[in-house]
Design a protein around this motif. Sequence first.
Motif, PDB file in Angstrom:
ATOM      1  N   THR A   1       0.851  -1.183   0.000  1.00 31.77           N
ATOM      2  CA  THR A   1       0.000   0.000   0.000  1.00 31.77           C
ATOM      3  C   THR A   1       0.888   1.235   0.000  1.00 31.77           C
ATOM      4  O   THR A   1       2.051   1.171   0.410  1.00 31.77           O
TER       5      THR A   1
ATOM      6  N   GLU B   1      -5.126  -5.372  11.871  1.00 33.78           N
ATOM      7  CA  GLU B   1      -5.421  -4.941  10.510  1.00 33.78           C
ATOM      8  C   GLU B   1      -5.558  -6.171   9.605  1.00 33.78           C
ATOM      9  O   GLU B   1      -4.928  -7.204   9.852  1.00 33.78           O
TER      10      GLU B   1
ATOM     11  N   SER C   1      -9.999  -1.819  10.643  1.00 29.59           N
ATOM     12  CA  SER C   1      -8.955  -2.116  11.621  1.00 29.59           C
ATOM     13  C   SER C   1      -9.536  -1.949  13.022  1.00 29.59           C
ATOM     14  O   SER C   1     -10.448  -1.148  13.233  1.00 29.59           O
TER      15      SER C   1
ATOM     16  N   ASP D   1     -11.367   2.571   9.395  1.00 34.36           N
ATOM     17  CA  ASP D   1     -11.074   2.035   8.071  1.00 34.36           C
ATOM     18  C   ASP D   1      -9.786   2.647   7.526  1.00 34.36           C
ATOM     19  O   ASP D   1      -9.754   3.315   6.484  1.00 34.36           O
ATOM     20  N   HIS D   2      -8.702   2.427   8.280  1.00 32.76           N
ATOM     21  CA  HIS D   2      -7.366   2.883   7.883  1.00 32.76           C
ATOM     22  C   HIS D   2      -6.369   1.790   8.242  1.00 32.76           C
ATOM     23  O   HIS D   2      -6.605   0.977   9.152  1.00 32.76           O
ATOM     24  N   TRP D   3      -5.231   1.782   7.529  1.00 34.50           N
ATOM     25  CA  TRP D   3      -4.092   0.954   7.930  1.00 34.50           C
ATOM     26  C   TRP D   3      -3.029   1.868   8.541  1.00 34.50           C
ATOM     27  O   TRP D   3      -2.831   2.991   8.085  1.00 34.50           O
TER      28      TRP D   3
ATOM     29  N   VAL E   1      -5.439  -7.576   5.511  1.00 33.82           N
ATOM     30  CA  VAL E   1      -5.063  -7.311   4.122  1.00 33.82           C
ATOM     31  C   VAL E   1      -5.428  -8.512   3.254  1.00 33.82           C
ATOM     32  O   VAL E   1      -5.631  -9.625   3.755  1.00 33.82           O
TER      33      VAL E   1
ATOM     34  N   SER F   1       0.446   6.101   7.531  1.00 34.94           N
ATOM     35  CA  SER F   1      -0.726   5.239   7.382  1.00 34.94           C
ATOM     36  C   SER F   1      -1.180   5.198   5.935  1.00 34.94           C
ATOM     37  O   SER F   1      -0.593   5.835   5.057  1.00 34.94           O
ATOM     38  N   HIS F   2      -2.243   4.464   5.706  1.00 32.21           N
ATOM     39  CA  HIS F   2      -2.977   4.548   4.436  1.00 32.21           C
ATOM     40  C   HIS F   2      -4.445   4.744   4.784  1.00 32.21           C
ATOM     41  O   HIS F   2      -5.059   3.890   5.422  1.00 32.21           O
TER      42      HIS F   2
ATOM     43  N   SER G   1      -8.094   2.168   3.374  1.00 27.67           N
ATOM     44  CA  SER G   1      -7.861   0.719   3.481  1.00 27.67           C
ATOM     45  C   SER G   1      -9.014  -0.108   2.927  1.00 27.67           C
ATOM     46  O   SER G   1      -8.824  -1.244   2.511  1.00 27.67           O
TER      47      SER G   1
END
Length: 388
Positions: A32, A54, A157, A177-179, A56, A149-150, A153
Amino acid sequence: MKHIIISTIVLLATLSINAQQNDAKWTGTWATAVEWTGPGDMPKESLSNRSLREIVHVSIGGTTLRMQLSNIHSKEPVEIKSVFIANPTDSSDIDVKSAKYLTFNGKKSVTIAAGEAIFSDALNFNLTPLQRLSITINYGNTTPVNASSHRGSRTTSYIIKGEAKPKTKFVDAEKLDHWYNISCIDVVAEKPCIAIIGNSITDGRGSTTNLQNRWTDFLAEAKEGNEGILNLGIGGNAVVFGGISEPAIKRFKRDVLEQTGVTTVVIFEGVNDIGGQRPNHQAIVKSLIDAYTTMINEAKEAGKRVYMATITPFGKSFYANHFAEAARLTLNDWIRENKELDGVIDFDELMRDPANPSQLQEKYSDDWLHCSPAGYEAMGIYAATILK
C-alpha cells in the motif's frame, strides 16, 4: 539454563532462515502507499500502549514471508513491542493456532526512527494465494502524533488498550477504516509482479468495505494468484500537483519502482489533475505528458514493462466541463499512440457509455466518477486480458 538453550535455538533457527533467503527471489504479494496522517484519520487516542489489528488481501502465496513496517512520514519514532500474523476467521477474530510472531534482527520488539522503514526477518508461514491475512501490532509508549498510514484501506482495523496476545479478543474495539504502519508483504516466489500507481479509482472508492472488491482484487483473482498485484493507489491523489498526499511524480520511485520483484508497472492516474485545476487545461495536458514521460523512462531504465490505462469518463460528475473533457480525450489519444509503452489498458473504451461517451455506464458507477463493485469487476477481468 533450559530457557537459554531454547532461546538460542530460536535465534539460530531465525538466522538460518534469513541466511537461506539471502539469495532467494523475494516478490511482493501485497503493498500500500503510505501517507502522512492528519488528525481526522488518527485514532481517538494515540496508538501508544494499544494493540492494532489490521486485515489485508494478498495476491500470490508462499511458505516464507517478510513484512515491511513504515514510519517514513512521521516526525517521531514508533515503538513496537511485537507483531504477529494469523489467518483471520470473522471480523477481528483469528485462527489462534495459525498465529506467528515476526522478529526484527531476532527480536520481537523494534523501534523505527522517524522517516525510516524496516523489514522483518524472514518467517516460515503458509500463506495461500488470495487469502486474507490478519496483522496485529502491539505498540509501546512512544508513537508519533501523526502516524504513517494509508487512509483508504477499505477494510476495518480494530484497536484495543493494552498488549494483545493471539488468544486476546478485540472486545469493545475502536474501529477505523485505515491501515497504520504496514506498507508491504513479500514472499519467496518465482512469480511476476505488477505494481499499479493510481488515485481513488485504484484505491477502491466505491468498493465494499471488507469485501476486497477493488479492481486490483479482481485482477489478482483473474490471475488466479499467480502474479503479485500491488495496489499503490491513493484517494484524491494527483500526478503533478494538488490533490491529496504526495503527487505521483514524487512518490513514483519509492512507492512503485522500489517494491520488491516488480516486473510490470501500470500508470493509471490523471483525473484529479484535470478536474482539480479548472483553468488552463492546455498547460495541464502538457504537465501530465511530461510527468508520464518521466515515469515511463524511469520504469524502462529500471528494466520494467510499462502499461498505461486511459482516463475513464467523468461526465455528470463535479469534474465535468467542456475543457476538462477535451483534456481527457487529448491525454487518452496520447496514451493510445505512445510507442514507448508495452501496452494500453483502455479503461475509457471499456467503461464509457456508448450513447454518451463522456460518461461512465450507469451500471458501473454510483457517482459518475468512481466505479461500483460491478464496474471494478469488469475492469479487473479486462485488465487481466491485457497484462499478459
